[in-house]
Design an enzyme around this catalytic site. Structure first.
Site, PDB file in Angstrom:
ATOM      1  N   ASN A  12       0.879  -1.173   0.000  1.00  0.00           N
ATOM      2  CA  ASN A  12       0.000   0.000   0.000  1.00  0.00           C
ATOM      3  C   ASN A  12       0.911   1.215   0.000  1.00  0.00           C
ATOM      4  OD1 ASN A  12      -1.743   2.082   0.490  1.00  0.00           O
ATOM      5  ND2 ASN A  12      -2.322   1.437   2.556  1.00  0.00           N
ATOM      6  N   LYS A  14       0.204   4.222  -0.205  1.00  0.00           N
ATOM      7  CA  LYS A  14      -0.404   5.440   0.374  1.00  0.00           C
ATOM      8  C   LYS A  14      -0.142   6.618  -0.578  1.00  0.00           C
ATOM      9  CE  LYS A  14      -0.109   3.261   4.830  1.00  0.00           C
ATOM     10  NZ  LYS A  14      -0.037   3.352   6.289  1.00  0.00           N
ATOM     11  N   HIS A  99      -9.451   1.515   4.966  1.00  0.00           N
ATOM     12  CA  HIS A  99      -8.173   1.689   5.674  1.00  0.00           C
ATOM     13  C   HIS A  99      -8.388   2.639   6.848  1.00  0.00           C
ATOM     14  CE1 HIS A  99      -4.039   2.716   6.587  1.00  0.00           C
ATOM     15  NE2 HIS A  99      -3.700   1.638   5.929  1.00  0.00           N
ATOM     16  N   GLU A 101      -6.714   4.994   7.912  1.00  0.00           N
ATOM     17  CA  GLU A 101      -6.454   6.404   7.612  1.00  0.00           C
ATOM     18  C   GLU A 101      -7.683   7.046   6.964  1.00  0.00           C
ATOM     19  OE1 GLU A 101      -2.805   5.690   5.484  1.00  0.00           O
ATOM     20  OE2 GLU A 101      -1.837   5.134   7.376  1.00  0.00           O
ATOM     21  N   GLU A 171      -5.227  -4.504  10.679  1.00  0.00           N
ATOM     22  CA  GLU A 171      -4.196  -3.487  10.836  1.00  0.00           C
ATOM     23  C   GLU A 171      -4.445  -2.712  12.129  1.00  0.00           C
ATOM     24  OE1 GLU A 171      -2.399  -2.557   6.654  1.00  0.00           O
ATOM     25  OE2 GLU A 171      -3.799  -1.006   7.275  1.00  0.00           O
ATOM     26  N   GLY A 177       2.778   2.546  10.699  1.00  0.00           N
ATOM     27  CA  GLY A 177       3.728   3.634  10.521  1.00  0.00           C
ATOM     28  C   GLY A 177       4.481   4.010  11.780  1.00  0.00           C
ATOM     29  N   SER A 215       3.662  -1.954  10.328  1.00  0.00           N
ATOM     30  CA  SER A 215       5.102  -2.047  10.570  1.00  0.00           C
ATOM     31  C   SER A 215       5.678  -3.426  10.232  1.00  0.00           C
ATOM     32  CB  SER A 215       5.442  -1.642  12.006  1.00  0.00           C
ATOM     33  OG  SER A 215       5.072  -0.288  12.244  1.00  0.00           O
TER      34      SER A 215
HETATM   35  P1  13P Z   1       3.204   0.517   7.630  1.00  0.00           P
HETATM   36  O1  13P Z   1       3.692  -0.792   7.047  1.00  0.00           O
HETATM   37  O2  13P Z   1       3.926   1.707   7.097  1.00  0.00           O
HETATM   38  O3  13P Z   1       3.128   0.461   9.123  1.00  0.00           O
HETATM   39  O4  13P Z   1       1.684   0.693   7.109  1.00  0.00           O
HETATM   40  C1  13P Z   1       0.793  -0.347   7.233  1.00  0.00           C
HETATM   41  C2  13P Z   1      -0.429  -0.007   6.471  1.00  0.00           C
HETATM   42  O5  13P Z   1      -1.176   0.881   6.853  1.00  0.00           O
HETATM   43  C3  13P Z   1      -0.696  -0.757   5.227  1.00  0.00           C
HETATM   44  O6  13P Z   1      -1.974  -0.502   4.738  1.00  0.00           O
END
Ligand code: 13P
Length: 259
Positions: A12, A14, A99, A101, A171, A177, A215
């Site tokens: 992903n 982002k 997601h 976010e 997640e 992150g 992560s």
């Molecule tokens: P990270 O791997 O950067 O922690 O992000 C995970 C994520 O949100 C994947 O959709």
């Protein structure tokens, strides 16, 4: 043994990337993925403007592509929205929906996430439905309640046949992150819970792929992927570096029958 099950690793990106750097990343991932065993499937979910680029550079490779969101509407006067049908014009496979976010920054409700899942399925995409609890929710002992409700809201809108075509990503919000992954044991416990919830809907969907995200890095991927109910990963930051992403794919390969 479930650790012998096929694995799915999806990046992903982002809101990262530009044309030139994407080209290098996509070409490197396509090349590296060619060396993986057939029971490891790989995908990347790119920012929508780069969908055509992903299609042109990944077509014919082992790597599938997709987007990070779709509209809850099919078409019409919805300025700025991108429909699932439009995404299929670029031969995409995946659409991430729900997601954390988007739930947090765009106020996406559980109901909206369920509708987006329906739109993705109708268009022939594979929705990757994300669920996860915040740190406060975990510390309050509400993890299962939160992720169970998020999953149930989606399942309630789907037939068993439709539900069999989704992918679920667990997640934990506190692990995204932050560099602080859930431990393999913590992740497995939630995955086992989600597996049970899926099985309760129908035996046909007990095998829906359950990805862990938060992560995931080359050094923790294999232990996570060895867990009984973890079928792969949804990778954020590490999917932006070809070597890290491919190392995670190789970690997945080490846990499958062919690996
Ligand atoms: P990270 O791997 O950067 O922690 O992000 C995970 C994520 O949100 C994947 O959709």
């Amino acid at each position: 043994m479930s650790t012998q099950r096929a694995k799915l690793v999806v990046g992903n990106w982002k809101m990262h990337g530009r044309l030139a750097e994407n080209a290098a990343l996509l070409q490197a991932v396509a090349k590296g993925a060619g060396e993986l065993p057939a029971d490891v499937r790989v995908g990347v979910c790119v920012p929508t403007p780069y969908l055509a680029q992903a299609q042109s550079l990944l077509d014919g490779s082992r790597v599938m592509w997709g987007v990070q969101d779709v509209s809850a509407f099919t078409q019409g006067a919805y300025t700025g929205e991108v429909s699932a049908q439009m995404v299929t014009d670029f031969a995409a496979t995946f659409a991430i929906v729900g997601h954390s976010e988007r739930r947090a920054y765009h106020r996406e409700s559980a109901d909206l996430v369920a509708v987006k899942t329906q739109r993705a399925l109708e268009a022939g995409l594979t929705p990757i439905v994300c669920v996860g609890e915040t740190l406060d929710e975990r510390e309050a002992g509400a993890t299962e309640q939160v992720v169970g409700a998020q999953l149930d809201e989606v399942l309630a809108k789907l037939s068993v046949q439709e539900a069999a075509r989704i992918v679920v990503a667990y997640e934990p919000v506190w692990a995204i992150g932050t560099g602080k992954s859930a431990t393999a044991g913590q992740a497995q416990a939630v995955h086992a819970f989600l597996r049970g919830r899926l099985a309760a809907k129908g035996a046909e969907i007990a095998g829906v792929p359950l990805l862990y995200g938060g992560s995931v890095k080359p050094d923790n991927a294999e232990e996570l992927f060895r867990q009984q109910d973890i079928d792969g990963g949804l990778i954020g930051g590490a999917s932006l570096k070809d070597q890290d992403f491919l190392a995670i794919c190789k970690a997945a390969a080490a846990t499958t029958a062919a690996g």
